[in-house]
Write a protein that holds these residues in place. Sequence first.
Motif, PDB file in Angstrom:
ATOM      1  N   GLU B 160      23.484  44.155  10.917  1.00  0.00           N
ATOM      2  CA  GLU B 160      22.215  44.547  11.521  1.00  0.00           C
ATOM      3  C   GLU B 160      21.029  43.784  10.942  1.00  0.00           C
ATOM      4  O   GLU B 160      19.888  44.036  11.308  1.00  0.00           O
ATOM      5  CB  GLU B 160      21.998  46.057  11.358  1.00  0.00           C
ATOM      6  N   SER B 162      19.101  39.992   9.659  1.00  0.00           N
ATOM      7  CA  SER B 162      19.034  38.548   9.885  1.00  0.00           C
ATOM      8  C   SER B 162      19.484  37.822   8.618  1.00  0.00           C
ATOM      9  O   SER B 162      19.637  38.431   7.554  1.00  0.00           O
ATOM     10  CB  SER B 162      17.605  38.148  10.202  1.00  0.00           C
ATOM     11  N   GLN B 165      17.184  38.316   5.674  1.00  0.00           N
ATOM     12  CA  GLN B 165      17.292  39.669   5.118  1.00  0.00           C
ATOM     13  C   GLN B 165      18.580  39.834   4.329  1.00  0.00           C
ATOM     14  O   GLN B 165      18.611  40.477   3.283  1.00  0.00           O
ATOM     15  CB  GLN B 165      17.221  40.703   6.240  1.00  0.00           C
ATOM     16  N   ASP B 192      16.183  29.190   8.070  1.00  0.00           N
ATOM     17  CA  ASP B 192      15.103  28.475   8.725  1.00  0.00           C
ATOM     18  C   ASP B 192      13.955  28.213   7.745  1.00  0.00           C
ATOM     19  O   ASP B 192      13.770  28.973   6.807  1.00  0.00           O
ATOM     20  CB  ASP B 192      14.556  29.313   9.889  1.00  0.00           C
ATOM     21  N   VAL B 193      13.181  27.154   8.004  1.00  0.00           N
ATOM     22  CA  VAL B 193      12.124  26.791   7.055  1.00  0.00           C
ATOM     23  C   VAL B 193      11.191  27.924   6.680  1.00  0.00           C
ATOM     24  O   VAL B 193      10.884  28.106   5.512  1.00  0.00           O
ATOM     25  CB  VAL B 193      11.185  25.636   7.518  1.00  0.00           C
ATOM     26  N   SER B 194      10.721  28.680   7.667  1.00  0.00           N
ATOM     27  CA  SER B 194       9.726  29.692   7.318  1.00  0.00           C
ATOM     28  C   SER B 194      10.365  30.787   6.462  1.00  0.00           C
ATOM     29  O   SER B 194       9.741  31.326   5.566  1.00  0.00           O
ATOM     30  CB  SER B 194       9.092  30.286   8.577  1.00  0.00           C
ATOM     31  N   VAL B 195      11.635  31.072   6.715  1.00  0.00           N
ATOM     32  CA  VAL B 195      12.340  32.087   5.946  1.00  0.00           C
ATOM     33  C   VAL B 195      12.703  31.539   4.564  1.00  0.00           C
ATOM     34  O   VAL B 195      12.631  32.228   3.548  1.00  0.00           O
ATOM     35  CB  VAL B 195      13.609  32.524   6.699  1.00  0.00           C
ATOM     36  N   GLN B 196      13.045  30.251   4.546  1.00  0.00           N
ATOM     37  CA  GLN B 196      13.324  29.560   3.294  1.00  0.00           C
ATOM     38  C   GLN B 196      12.173  29.747   2.309  1.00  0.00           C
ATOM     39  O   GLN B 196      12.373  30.105   1.151  1.00  0.00           O
ATOM     40  CB  GLN B 196      13.421  28.075   3.648  1.00  0.00           C
ATOM     41  N   ALA B 197      10.977  29.533   2.808  1.00  0.00           N
ATOM     42  CA  ALA B 197       9.804  29.646   1.959  1.00  0.00           C
ATOM     43  C   ALA B 197       9.646  31.084   1.447  1.00  0.00           C
ATOM     44  O   ALA B 197       9.295  31.306   0.292  1.00  0.00           O
ATOM     45  CB  ALA B 197       8.558  29.206   2.723  1.00  0.00           C
ATOM     46  N   GLN B 198       9.949  32.060   2.308  1.00  0.00           N
ATOM     47  CA  GLN B 198       9.842  33.464   1.868  1.00  0.00           C
ATOM     48  C   GLN B 198      10.790  33.736   0.702  1.00  0.00           C
ATOM     49  O   GLN B 198      10.432  34.376  -0.279  1.00  0.00           O
ATOM     50  CB  GLN B 198      10.224  34.425   3.009  1.00  0.00           C
ATOM     51  N   ASN B 201       9.691  31.991  -2.557  1.00  0.00           N
ATOM     52  CA  ASN B 201       8.588  32.733  -3.176  1.00  0.00           C
ATOM     53  C   ASN B 201       9.090  34.006  -3.845  1.00  0.00           C
ATOM     54  O   ASN B 201       8.670  34.347  -4.945  1.00  0.00           O
ATOM     55  CB  ASN B 201       7.524  33.089  -2.135  1.00  0.00           C
ATOM     56  N   ASP B 205       8.667  35.122  -7.694  1.00  0.00           N
ATOM     57  CA  ASP B 205       8.014  36.373  -8.102  1.00  0.00           C
ATOM     58  C   ASP B 205       8.908  37.170  -9.040  1.00  0.00           C
ATOM     59  O   ASP B 205       8.455  37.720 -10.038  1.00  0.00           O
ATOM     60  CB  ASP B 205       7.698  37.236  -6.867  1.00  0.00           C
TER      61      ASP B 205
END
Lengths: 363, 441
Positions: B160, B162, B165, B192-198, B201, B205
């Motif tokens: 359920e 992605s 996640q 994907d790139v945008s998720v990679q960055a998340q 980060n 943290d």
Amino acid sequence: MAMLEVEDLNVRFYTDDGVVKATNDLSYRIEAGERFGVVGESGAGKSVTSLALMRLIDEPGVIESGEIRFKGQNLLEMNEEEMRSLRGNEIAMIFQDAETALNPSYTVGEQISEAIRYHLDLDEAAARERAIETLESVGIPSAAERYSDYPHEFSGGMQQRVVIAIALSCDPDLIIADEPTTALDVTIEAQILELLEEVATEFDTAIQLITHDLGVVAEFCDRVMVMYAGHPVEMAPVEDVYYNPQHPYTVGLMSSIPRIGDDRDRLQTIPGRMPDLIEMPPGCNFHPRCPYAEESCTRVDPQLVDVETGDPADPINSDAQTAACLAHTGELTGELEYEVTVRGEDDFPGPDGASSSAEVTDR
Amino acid sequence: MSGSEPLLRVEGLEKYYESESDFIDRLLGRQKKVKAVDGVSFEINEGETLGLVGESGCGKSTIGRSILQLREPTAGSVYFKGQDITTLSDSELRDLRKEMQIIFQNPQSSLNPRLTVNDIIGEALDIHGIEGDVTRDARIKDLLERVGLNASHANRYPHEFSGGQLQRIGIARALAVDPDFIVCDEPVSALDVSVQAQILNLLEDLQDELGIAYLFIAHDLSVVEHIADEIAVMYLGKIAEIGTPEELFVPPQHPYTEALLSAIPEPDPLWEGDRILLEGSVPSPIDPPSGCKFHTRCPRVIPPSDYEFEQEEWRAVMSFRHRAREEDIAVETFGDDDDALTEALRDELDLPSSLTDPEAERVVEEALRSVADEEFAAAESVLRETFETPCTTDEPALRRTDAGRVACHLFDPAYESGPTDGTRTDDGAVTGDGAAASGDD
Ligand code: SF4
Ligand code: SF4
């Protein structure tokens, strides 16, 4: 008339969970010899687009409406026989996974000469000769000897060269390359891109390059279409998109690329993820993730418009920079604010041409 | 860093496999060793990140698994908090796994699809016990929130979620035991790139808050730059160069690092830099090249001092030699005419129609004639014996330079014949007088 014209293409997948709207009124064109990039993240609909072009959409998917005109002929009206002779002959395809694209039980030479004989009506000896030439032209050393090797005897990069050789063997007018270098190591990726560039120039072949990698597009393409949730959010010549992006999603994508030598402590991200294509957010599909979203974005579905004039885009006849965001139709109160920094020494491109690059920072 | 002992110290790590072989080979003891990791040493301090980068087959993932003792190393030591963990018993190792965790490239395959997220993380908590007086559920909720997931989703199953996640769940599971060290094996490569960055980060943290050290394995230099305090570039089981990102990304560099960096596609349509294209692919680790393992592809391979070579000519001669050794030159396709044959061979081998140095030209011609007669070994040996280069005879050791440690003879003052490129070494000396490399005199 452009070589390829896709007009209002709608592809749907009827699944148990609901209808997946894989592409929505998708329109674009590719000119002869042009390199057209299709960029987006997974679920953006970019691969479906290429499969639709080859009429390879399988159950439960259907091409619901629209036209795909190749040299003026609507592919969607062709019979299977006509389609078969078009595939591989005038339109060829290169996939991410070269290994599965090749038949493990035939030698690479046989696979190429079979394609040649099928499409070009040559006898066996002539087809063999042409196959060896093609293998040589894609940089396979000792092509004549390697003709009788099996795919597993080739490295990943060499296999992709073979796939390119097969694609080229019939001198197609359009090659659809779907993430052709994604599975390869970076030094091999550079070799394969260089090769594609060479053959595209030499044979004047148009290429539709589908990729998630904005670096690859910058290097390779003339024009680019950025896709989000099954439709283009921005379409323009490559320089416009990189130096002056006009859609918040494009801006987000560009600013999340990790870049060597930038001083950012944290990478920019686009919060959240691609929506479920079954239940798309209303209004602008991107609004749940968009830093500029306003109330109107949740109601109004922005159309692709010319960013200069705000007039509806005409992707089949015009080269104008177009984007689908309410900011360009005056329906947004705020403005899109971000910064594009072009790295370089004093002027651009850098004097030694070694280190200049565009970098986008959100707000 | 406090104290003298780093959190993790890897010394002379080796991991050899037996190559696949048939019955006869085994009977005759002809099995060959595949040197997946061939003598690797590095250190990671508490709360810091070492990025381990290289192309497929360089041994980076094997190192990660060998450190955790998921694969038993062939030789070498792994000191964790001062203790050599290669000598631990199974039960001691089990205890140690509380302190060392791993996250994988494909969280899908490492998370049990039949368990809810609650159970996946709970299982990790149960194995290692919960510290303090929080309840199990509270701890799970805390972990999920810490990695940016909605705690109310704890009862969902992996399918359920992605990809991004799922990677967060993998991270939460690793955090459950409160580790001091995590091996991150290509954790963002499939995203994907945008998720990679998340995810990058998030990992940063967590390091800031919890002081966890990472070994971050990746094939992409631009990804590790953001997260690593130090980066090691690997080639065929060995470290080619190691240093801080600043040291690594500023020339002079190891020729392989230079090529890797230059191969990254630049997201800038008007970028005009020169791309270094490496020829061929990584050689097989079963029978790796002698001397410097990169010499079969290195654009800067050092020319012999007693001949005059243009760098490109010399590269072509080296590749000729390599292909003669591999018997990878097609001969029979070029008719009978002798001149046409050598011309075709030169063409195939990217050799100019005549080399700058007439002496060298004579030798190369002799080798070409041997190849024409399919005497590959003869061709190889005349090239090997006439043209001596440290790159094929001596294995370069990792040497400290002004900017990190580099394993390349160009950085070694002992070899004076390298091309002049301002290559600095320890004492600031410039190696190479350029006589061999420049063709303009
Ligand atoms: S229409 Fe609104 S939500 Fe959509 S991209 Fe533009 S600003 Fe963002
Ligand atoms: S030792 Fe020689 S072959 Fe190896 S990297 Fe240095 S110059 Fe290249």
